[in-house]
Design a protein around this motif. Structure first.
Motif, PDB file in Angstrom:
ATOM      1  N   THR A  33       0.813  -1.222   0.000  1.00 36.65           N
ATOM      2  CA  THR A  33       0.000   0.000   0.000  1.00 36.65           C
ATOM      3  C   THR A  33       0.846   1.272   0.000  1.00 36.65           C
ATOM      4  N   ILE A  34       2.171   1.169   0.059  1.00 34.52           N
ATOM      5  CA  ILE A  34       2.996   2.362   0.222  1.00 34.52           C
ATOM      6  C   ILE A  34       3.199   3.094  -1.104  1.00 34.52           C
ATOM      7  N   ASP A  35       3.499   4.380  -0.988  1.00 33.49           N
ATOM      8  CA  ASP A  35       3.908   5.180  -2.135  1.00 33.49           C
ATOM      9  C   ASP A  35       4.994   6.144  -1.658  1.00 33.49           C
ATOM     10  N   THR A  57       4.011   7.823   1.899  1.00 31.19           N
ATOM     11  CA  THR A  57       3.484   7.022   3.009  1.00 31.19           C
ATOM     12  C   THR A  57       4.236   7.323   4.301  1.00 31.19           C
ATOM     13  N   SER A  58       3.504   7.325   5.417  1.00 31.67           N
ATOM     14  CA  SER A  58       4.111   7.557   6.725  1.00 31.67           C
ATOM     15  C   SER A  58       5.197   6.514   7.001  1.00 31.67           C
ATOM     16  N   GLY A  63       5.636   0.071  -4.168  1.00 33.38           N
ATOM     17  CA  GLY A  63       4.479  -0.542  -3.526  1.00 33.38           C
ATOM     18  C   GLY A  63       3.863  -1.630  -4.388  1.00 33.38           C
TER      19      GLY A  63
END
Length: 543
Positions: free
Chosen positions: A363-365, A368-369, A480
């Motif tokens: 789910t990261i890009d 992303t935190s 991701g």
């Protein structure tokens, strides 16, 4: 084939002190092998930028080592069943040192890839032979007792390696070349420690026949497949004569290798062991774990540096959560396995956790935190720590000591093969997505690139800020996607783990000793002969 053993395999078990002394050299060897990849991981974007390398070349710096290590692993394992294990480990160390020095002297990406390929021959030997030597010293049930020491080495290499590589790359008076030189003194120390502390029985056989033809065919088949994966959909289409020629040649070579292995007196990959249920499922699980773990994790350093703009040292710090997960889970699971003697529940749980971790990373890009990224990396590390070595342990528990080298190397071979395929496939997908995204975004601002493959040069420092931002966003978002693919690959490992039979680890080094213990118990019960007529060959391969 006639065989003659010149050293008794039924020698007295090593004491705890003797085991620790011998482990000192083996742990140093393991440290050297792991450091060779971890110290380079976060520094590789800097290295490839300095050498003006492309994304395809970035992938091949990693793939070249994995490929040669994969091809060499079953040969080292078979040699370990035939010759002195300590000497073989020391030979692998020498090859590793020479390859490291040549890599440090590389003047361009092509030379670095070639040096890393040679270095991989030594790495394959070290990774396979350490497992073999430990299996020859410590019974499966007791191996978890020593996982604390293994965990300490893993922590030092996996956590300290990226940090060390980042510091080296950021230190002007050292430079990135020391990422390759730094392992040399540790390798020399390991060589000396092994000479002093490691004393294993030497098994020699008459009329030894090493299956060089089978090994060559396997290496050639895998190499052609990896080359096709790296260039398909970039240099040529999926449906093309090049694809037909490469895939056809790979299938033909691997089919011929299977035929040769089925008839070889001393096959490099023993088909009898491979067909055993536990081994076959462990191989499938190792393929999936290797593809997911190596294929996904190798791009984390690139994500943090190119996708997020952090320095090599900062990228090294940011990888700590995954490494911490590996160390903690391997130590805790190892002790629980020693206490219960059951390994299957931990493999199943670890494989499920691994899928969950990669799904979260999917789910990261580029925005992303870091807290979320770190948590997902920790989960991936826990999954890897609970599965990777325990799959090897499950196989080692099913074979006699005389076959421990071939069995261990076979699992390591397929795990490394999975890693090689994962890096190649995911690297090619990453390069393709980055190229498409960069081309699209540059066209949106009125720039029409000439079409560098693989995302072009990774030397971002030479680019204007607007273009640099576009490339960072492209890498961050594409990473991701490849983690999501890794989750799907890892799901295959869950199916293999669920199909594993119940496994109770034996407390003896050899199946023969297990059979003798059972025979003694039977003798006490009904007065039957204890074990006069029992040999290793009469004991089933599974438990």
């Amino acid at each position: 084939m006639s065989a003659r053993t010149t050293a008794a395999l039924d020698a007295e078990p090593m004491t705890h002190r003797q085991t620790l002394e011998a482990l000192s050299g083996l742990l140093m060897v393991l440290f050297v092998a792991m450091l060779s990849s971890t110290v380079v991981s976060v520094a590789l974007p800097t290295i490839m930028g300095a050498l003006n390398g492309s994304q395809i070349q970035y992938t091949w710096v990693v793939t070249a080592t994995l490929l040669t290590a994969t091809a060499a692993t079953p040969i080292w394992g078979k040699l370990a069943d035939l010759f002195n294990k300590k000497v073989l480990i020391q030979i692998a160390i020498v090859i590793f040192v020479v390859g490291s020095v040549i890599a440090g002297l590389a003047q361009n990406a092509e030379q670095l890839i070639a040096a890393r390929a040679f270095q991989g021959l030594g790495v394959g030997g070290l990774q396979a032979l350490v497992q073999v030597a430990i299996a020859a010293m410590i019974a499966p049930r007791e191996r978890g007792r020593y996982n604390g020491y293994l965990g300490g080495v893993m922590a030092l290499a996996t956590v300290g390696g990226p940090l060390l590589g980042g510091v080296i790359a950021d230190t002007s008076w050292l430079g990135w070349r020391w990422c390759f030189y730094v392992g040399v003194p540790f390798a020399v120390i390991a060589f000396i420690l092994l000479q002093v502390t490691l004393h294993l029985p030497t098994v020699t056989r008459d009329q030894v026949k090493i299956d060089y033809l089978g090994a060559s065919l396997i290496a050639a088949g895998v190499s052609v497949l990896m080359i096709w994966i790296s260039f398909v959909d970039d240099s040529f289409a999926w449906v093309s004569w090049q694809t037909g020629a490469m895939v056809g040649a790979s299938v033909a070579l691997l089919a011929l290798a299977t035929w040769v292995e089925s008839r070889a007196a001393e096959p490099v990959v023993p088909l009898g062991i491979v067909r055993e249920r536990t081994t076959a499922l462990a191989i499938i699980g190792s393929l999936a774990v290797g593809m997911a773990m190596f294929g996904g994790a190798v791009f984390l350093g690139q994500y943090f540096q190119i996708g997020r703009g952090y320095s090599p040292t900062e990228a090294g710090l940011l990888t700590i959560p995954m490494m911490a997960g590996v160390v903690l889970s391997s130590v805790i699971a190892g002790r629980l396995i020693t206490r219960s003697g059951r390994v299957r529940p931990y493999i199943v749980a670890g494989s499920i956790i691994l899928v969950a971790g990669f799904a979260a990373l999917g789910t990261i890009d580029h925005e992303t935190s870091l807290t979320l990224v770190g948590a997902a990396m920790f989960v991936v590390g826990v999954g890897v720590g609970m599965t990777m070595q325990n799959l090897v342990l499950a196989v080692q528990n099913t074979v006699a000591l005389k076959d421990i080298g071939a069995a261990s190397a076979t699992v390591a071979f397929f795990r490394s093969l999975g890693g090689t395929m994962g890096v190649s496939v995911l690297g090619a997908i990453l390069a393709h997505r980055v190229t498409d995204r960069v081309t699209h975004d540059l066209a949106a601002i009125g720039i029409h690139p000439t079409g560098d493959s693989g995302g072009g040069s990774l030397n971002l420092g030479a680019l204007p800020e607007p273009i640099r931002h576009i490339i960072r966003a492209a890498y961050g978002d594409a990473t991701g996607h490849i983690f999501l693919i890794s989750a799907g690959i890892a799901a295959v490992g869950v199916l293999a783990a669920l199909l594993l039979p119940p496994i109770t680890l034996r407390s003896s080094l050899d199946l023969k000793d297990t059979a003798r213990s059972a025979a003694v118990a039977a003798d006490a019960f009904d007065g039957a002969p204890a074990f006069d007529d029992i040999s290793v060959d009469t004991v089933p391969a599974s438990r």
